[in-house]
Design a protein around this motif. Structure first.
Motif, PDB file in Angstrom:
ATOM      1  N   PHE A 318       0.848  -1.193  -0.132  1.00  0.00           N
ATOM      2  CA  PHE A 318       0.101  -0.033   0.109  1.00  0.00           C
ATOM      3  C   PHE A 318       0.887   1.216  -0.151  1.00  0.00           C
ATOM      4  CE2 PHE A 318      -2.602  -3.315   1.809  1.00  0.00           C
ATOM      5  CZ  PHE A 318      -3.755  -3.020   1.360  1.00  0.00           C
ATOM      6  N   PHE A 319       2.045   1.165   0.738  1.00  0.00           N
ATOM      7  CA  PHE A 319       2.891   2.166   0.529  1.00  0.00           C
ATOM      8  C   PHE A 319       4.109   1.767  -0.226  1.00  0.00           C
ATOM      9  CE2 PHE A 319       6.963   4.263   2.536  1.00  0.00           C
ATOM     10  CZ  PHE A 319       6.690   5.501   2.274  1.00  0.00           C
ATOM     11  N   ASP A 320       4.562   2.554  -1.326  1.00  0.00           N
ATOM     12  CA  ASP A 320       5.334   1.974  -2.145  1.00  0.00           C
ATOM     13  C   ASP A 320       6.909   2.264  -1.824  1.00  0.00           C
ATOM     14  OD1 ASP A 320       5.559   4.568  -3.186  1.00  0.00           O
ATOM     15  OD2 ASP A 320       4.969   3.948  -5.005  1.00  0.00           O
ATOM     16  N   GLY A 321       7.171   3.114  -0.659  1.00  0.00           N
ATOM     17  CA  GLY A 321       8.566   3.285  -0.329  1.00  0.00           C
ATOM     18  C   GLY A 321       9.158   4.535  -0.746  1.00  0.00           C
ATOM     19  N   THR A 322       8.276   5.404  -1.601  1.00  0.00           N
ATOM     20  CA  THR A 322       8.642   6.714  -2.263  1.00  0.00           C
ATOM     21  C   THR A 322       8.053   7.777  -1.795  1.00  0.00           C
ATOM     22  OG1 THR A 322       7.407   6.334  -4.301  1.00  0.00           O
ATOM     23  CG2 THR A 322       9.667   5.605  -4.354  1.00  0.00           C
ATOM     24  N   ASP A 323       7.180   7.627  -0.794  1.00  0.00           N
ATOM     25  CA  ASP A 323       6.465   8.561  -0.109  1.00  0.00           C
ATOM     26  C   ASP A 323       5.554   9.229  -1.074  1.00  0.00           C
ATOM     27  OD1 ASP A 323       7.858  11.653  -0.587  1.00  0.00           O
ATOM     28  OD2 ASP A 323       9.305  10.137  -0.268  1.00  0.00           O
ATOM     29  N   ASP A 324       4.374   8.560  -1.192  1.00  0.00           N
ATOM     30  CA  ASP A 324       3.369   9.075  -2.281  1.00  0.00           C
ATOM     31  C   ASP A 324       3.895   8.856  -3.526  1.00  0.00           C
ATOM     32  OD1 ASP A 324       1.414   9.653  -0.452  1.00  0.00           O
ATOM     33  OD2 ASP A 324       2.093  11.627  -0.026  1.00  0.00           O
ATOM     34  N   GLY A 325       4.074   7.766  -3.696  1.00  0.00           N
ATOM     35  CA  GLY A 325       4.525   7.169  -5.131  1.00  0.00           C
ATOM     36  C   GLY A 325       3.252   6.765  -5.895  1.00  0.00           C
TER      37      GLY A 325
END
Length: 576
Positions: A318-325
């Motif tokens: 759900f969170f892709d690691g790029t802060d709001d990717g």
């Protein structure tokens, strides 16, 4: 050739293979290109597909060979077999090793004084080791020490050379080809220290339901980010990220047709709408530096710092690691716990491991960070320490390899505006709102906040991930009605490789940050505003994905009299 040398070549080929890394002949293997999602290779000019494939293949080969050095595999010549800590006089190959060292100087060891004689090797490795020994024999002959090499030895070596001539020729050809490709890559590279990672999001979206549906039209929005990732030591990284976009949130309406979004409501906000420049103007939206110092990982932010950039949010897929990717959930709420969206800007953070793992709890660590949204402003009441800020502390630990847990505390101060603004602006403008209802978001004046949260991620299998969070926020303000509490919670299930490798089916449900009994907001209610979301990320190729999804919002503005709102989106993400 003497029986001793022949036996060492036949029954212990690892003896010769161990000389591989000091030989002038490199070991080549068939090239395969794999995607590394966290580090795409750079490109700054348009090149043909053939050139890109050549460059990628070359980089893969260079990385594979350089890994030998990274794994402490470099070798040095030894003068006595006793220098090997893993070779004992009782070993069956001890005398063979001793003879090769003393007679030919043909054996090399690793920097940690090991020989690793039980390691398996290929015919190519054996051929390279044989070539190294042949070179050593030539040296002995050239230095008038040929009496050490018997005629029988030379005849045997000649037969071995003929037997492995094809492999030796292949090795030479591959090395020549690799050197040519490396030279071409170096001549055309963008930088020796910097690579470019890009992401472009195209999104077709619309909102439906009652007045909300009547007030909005179908839109085609975009957001582009170009991240220059610079490393000076190979372990650090400097992020200089350029961003542009034209996305804006939908107008969420109540039954009186009031624009809730304009009043401070951020329910249903989508990730690609955060930090938009509005008209595709270009700006630097992140300037951070990460470097290991001893066992700790240090994070420095000069601009655009976010807590989720350095702290584990425990919400995989759900969170892709790029802060709001552009590859995770559609909404900011489903992407990460709202507690990570309190404050932002410039500051420092550190991740410190507390142990090396082992036992039930596995590896544990502690995270601490401080970010200020007005750090660049020198006037009184602002700056790094007197303006808006948020300080985070988090304890991270795992249970085995399948469960990760975190307990988070955030203390912040805001001179006014909104609680969940991610430090996007210092003046509290509406564009900085990221998540939650206006009752939970809006601050009438200055306020001190204390927020507490827990998060967990559980992976029962490689194809299934379950994650969730709870956050509680205690606000003590100086404005009218600014003493209140807010809650938020949510959980998601991700089915990995659903239908195809790389695809993800995600389902999320929860309650965006809400607060009850704040009478200063006319038209609001005390109902729970539920948020439901589903999306399916379909991976078209290594660099392109298409994600259709739906967001369903009940009781907008915490009022069940308001019609439910629905947001449908078709998002296409290009990464390079």
């Amino acid at each position: 050739m003497s029986n001793l040398l022949w036996k060492s070549l036949v029954v212990s080929p690892a003896v010769l293979g161990a000389t591989l890394l000091v030989s002038t002949t490199a070991i080549a293997a068939p090239s395969t290109t794999t995607e590394v999602s966290a580090a795409k290779q750079p490109g700054v000019t348009e090149v043909t597909q053939q050139s890109e494939t050549l460059a990628q293949t070359t980089i893969d080969q260079v990385n594979r060979y350089s890994n030998e050095g990274n794994q402490n595999n470099s070798q040095s010549q030894v003068t006595s077999v006793s220098q090997f800590s893993d070779v004992q006089p009782t070993d069956w190959a001890f005398q063979a090793l001793q003879s090769l060292v003393e007679r030919y100087g043909c054996i090399a060891g690793y920097p940690n004084s090991t020989y690793r004689g039980n390691r398996a090797l290929t015919r190519y490795e054996f051929a390279a080791g044989l070539n190294a020994c042949l070179d050593r024999v030539n040296e002995l002959i050239a230095t008038a020490t040929a009496d050490l090499v018997t005629k029988q030895d030379l005849a045997t070596l000649q037969r071995l050379q003929e037997e492995f001539s094809a492999e030796l020729a292949t090795l030479r050809g591959r090395v020549d080809s690799l050197e040519a490709r490396t030279a071409e890559l170096e001549a055309n590279q963008f930088s020796t220290t910097t690579k470019l990672v890009g992401e472009a999001v195209f999104a077709v979206s619309d909102a439906f339901g009652g007045n909300t549906g009547d007030a909005n039209n179908t839109v085609f929005q975009d957001r582009v980010r170009l991240d220059l990732q610079t490393s000076f030591t190979g372990r650090d990284v400097l992020h200089t990220r350029l961003a542009a976009g034209n996305a804006q949130a939908f107008s969420l309406r109540d039954n009186a047709n009031n624009d809730l979004t304009a009043l401070g409501d951020a329910e249903g906000r989508q990730t690609f709408q955060v930090g938009s420049t509005g008209n595709n103007g270009v700006r630097i939206d992140r300037l951070t530096y990460e470097v290991p110092i001893g066992p700790a990982q240090v994070y420095l932010a000069a601009s655009g710092g976010r807590h989720s950039q350095y702290a584990a949010v425990n919400n995989p897929y759900f969170f892709d690691g790029t802060d709001d990717g552009g590859n995770g959930a559609l909404s900011t709420f489903a992407s990460e716990s709202p507690i990570y969206r309190i404050g932002g800007g410039a500051g420092i953070a550190i991740n410190l491991p507390l142990g090396k793992g082992g036992g039930i709890l596995g590896r544990t660590s502690i995270t601490g960070g401080y970010l200020a949204s007005e750090a660049n402003t020198p006037v009184l009441g602002t700056g790094l320490t007197e303006g808006n800020y948020a300080a985070l502390g988090q304890l991270n630990f795992s249970v085995g390899d399948r469960l990760a847990l975190a307990a988070t505390y955030v203390h912040g101060y805001s001179a006014g505006g909104f609680l969940f603004d991610s430090g996007s602006t210092s003046d509290g403008t509406l564009g900085s709102i990221t998540v939650g209802t206006r009752q939970a978001n809006t601050l009438q004046g200055g306020a001190s906040t204390n927020s507490y949260g827990v998060s967990a991620a559980f992976r029962p299998s490689d194809k299934l991930s379950i994650s969730g969070f709870i956050s509680y926020h205690d606000i003590t303000g100086f404005g009218a009605g600014d003493d209140y509490n807010a809650w938020s919670y949510g959980a998601g299930v991700a089915l990995v490789d659903f239908g195809k490798q790389g695809n993800v089916l995600g389902l999320f449900a929860g309650v965006e940050p809400y607060s009850r009994n704040r009478p200063i907001f006319a038209g609001t209610g005390n109902d729970v505003p539920y948020h439901f979301e589903g999306f399916y990320k379909y991976r078209v190729s290594d660099n392109v994905s298409i994600t259709p999804g739906v967001i369903w919002l009940t009781s907008p503005d915490q009022n069940s009299d308001n019609d439910d709102a629905f947001i449908g989106t078709l998002r296409t993400t290009f990464t390079f």
